[in-house]
Design an enzyme around this catalytic site. Structure first.
Site, PDB file in Angstrom:
ATOM      1  N   HIS A   1       0.838  -1.208   0.000  1.00 43.91           N
ATOM      2  CA  HIS A   1       0.000   0.000   0.000  1.00 43.91           C
ATOM      3  C   HIS A   1       0.873   1.258   0.000  1.00 43.91           C
ATOM      4  O   HIS A   1       0.583   2.233  -0.689  1.00 43.91           O
ATOM      5  CB  HIS A   1      -0.878   0.043   1.256  1.00 43.91           C
TER       6      HIS A   1
ATOM      7  N   GLN B   1     -18.505  -5.893  -0.842  1.00 42.02           N
ATOM      8  CA  GLN B   1     -17.650  -6.769  -1.645  1.00 42.02           C
ATOM      9  C   GLN B   1     -17.344  -8.106  -0.963  1.00 42.02           C
ATOM     10  O   GLN B   1     -16.594  -8.911  -1.481  1.00 42.02           O
ATOM     11  CB  GLN B   1     -16.356  -6.070  -2.046  1.00 42.02           C
TER      12      GLN B   1
HETATM   13  O1  PAF Z   1      -8.169  -3.855  -2.839  1.00 43.36           O
HETATM   14  C1  PAF Z   1      -8.841  -3.420  -1.865  1.00 43.36           C
HETATM   15  O2  PAF Z   1      -8.337  -3.222  -0.753  1.00 43.36           O
HETATM   16  C2  PAF Z   1     -10.325  -3.146  -2.064  1.00 43.36           C
HETATM   17  O3  PAF Z   1     -10.907  -4.068  -2.916  1.00 43.36           O
HETATM   18  C3  PAF Z   1     -10.631  -1.697  -2.513  1.00 43.36           C
HETATM   19  C4  PAF Z   1     -10.065  -1.400  -3.878  1.00 43.36           C
HETATM   20  C5  PAF Z   1     -10.058  -0.728  -1.489  1.00 43.36           C
HETATM   21  C6  PAF Z   1     -12.146  -1.490  -2.570  1.00 43.36           C
HETATM   22  O4  PAF Z   1     -12.753  -1.706  -1.335  1.00 43.36           O
END
Ligand code: PAF
Length: 281
Positions: A37, A61
């Site tokens: 990140h 999600q």
């Molecule tokens: O990759 C992730 O951490 C998630 O899928 C995202 C892109 C932040 C969307 O919630």
């Protein structure tokens, strides 16, 4: 570093950033931050003037509610890492800021079928939820660029498609995978691997490198896939797929001249890992 929880505060500040003619970079995350990140934040800092990172564990999600509950939440440490990385603004909205009353959570995004392949087969509805939350963030933040990791190659490709089909004024930048010294792709899930599984999981990177070398020697695609699956199995992992795809359509590649990417998913004990590699120079 600014830390905001409310859309109102966020929008007010972004307004003044834009008035100052500064460009905005956006890094969406669900927290539990690691070097991967931070490399997105570093790229965003190089390519834009003002960097917004979000931390939001997005319920739409997760197809399995226990996964959502189990998702690691390490906000204090995340704030420390982002401050050290000189991130400009951290946005940590609550659920009602992102999905206010009346928000249509049943919206189906048209992603050109990209959401139903590969990971989509194992996680139905997952990418629609990702598209929903990223679309919402892009509407709110209106960044010049969004930075996403190649580690989630399919996710980044789907967001590129979303941007195109919704005609959003944001450019997607896909940043390279960050690996441990030995080659394991960094992921929040790695913290759940024992030292033994971490060692065994190195086979994913090894099988991808094998595929890259084999492609350069013009080995038939199917043969490469079968040999890679065997390698993963003999290291003790349980592979779900090892497929060589066309990097734009995400469909199984048929021809060595396509834009080839090898993608794989496998279980290391009870931890599901994914990895990939661009096969052509
Ligand atoms: O990759 C992730 O951490 C998630 O899928 C995202 C892109 C932040 C969307 O919630």
């Amino acid at each position: 570093m600014f830390i905001f929880k409310n859309n109102k505060d966020l929008l007010l500040l972004l307004d003044s950033v834009r008035k100052n003619k500064q460009t905005i970079g956006f890094v969406p995350t669900m927290g539990a931050l690691h070097e991967g990140h931070l490399s997105l934040v570093a790229s965003a800092k190089k390519q834009t003037d003002f960097v917004v990172t979000s931390i939001f564990v997005n319920p739409t999600q997760f197809n399995d509610p226990t996964d959502l509950l189990k998702y690691p939440r390490t906000l204090e440490n995340d704030i420390r890492l982002l401050a050290q990385a000189d991130n400009h603004l951290l946005f940590t909205p609550s659920g009602d800021q992102i999905y206010p009353k009346g928000f249509n959570k049943n919206r189906v995004f048209h992603l050109n079928g990209l959401d139903r392949l590969l990971e989509g087969e194992f996680r139905p509805g997952h990418f629609n939820g990702v598209a929903m939350v990223v679309h919402r963030f892009l509407e709110l933040i209106q960044p010049d660029k969004i930075f996403m990791g190649q580690k989630d190659y399919q996710q980044a490709t789907i967001i590129r498609q979303l941007i195109q089909s919704e005609k959003l004024p944001t450019q997607l930048v896909m940043c390279p995978i960050v690996r441990s010294q030995k080659g394991l792709a960094l992921s929040s899930r790695n913290t759940r691997l024992s030292p033994q599984w971490k060692r065994k999981a190195l086979v994913l990177h090894q099988s991808l490198r094998f595929a890259k070398a084999a492609i350069l020697q013009k080995t038939p695609i199917q043969q490469i896939e079968e040999e890679a699956i065997e390698k993963i199995k003999s290291a003790g992992l349980n592979p779900e797929y090892f497929t060589i795809i066309n990097g734009s359509t995400l469909k199984k590649a048929k021809d060595l001249r396509e834009n080839l990417v090898a993608v794989t998913a496998a279980w290391a004990g009870d931890v599901r890992l994914i990895d990939n590699m661009l096969l052509l120079p």
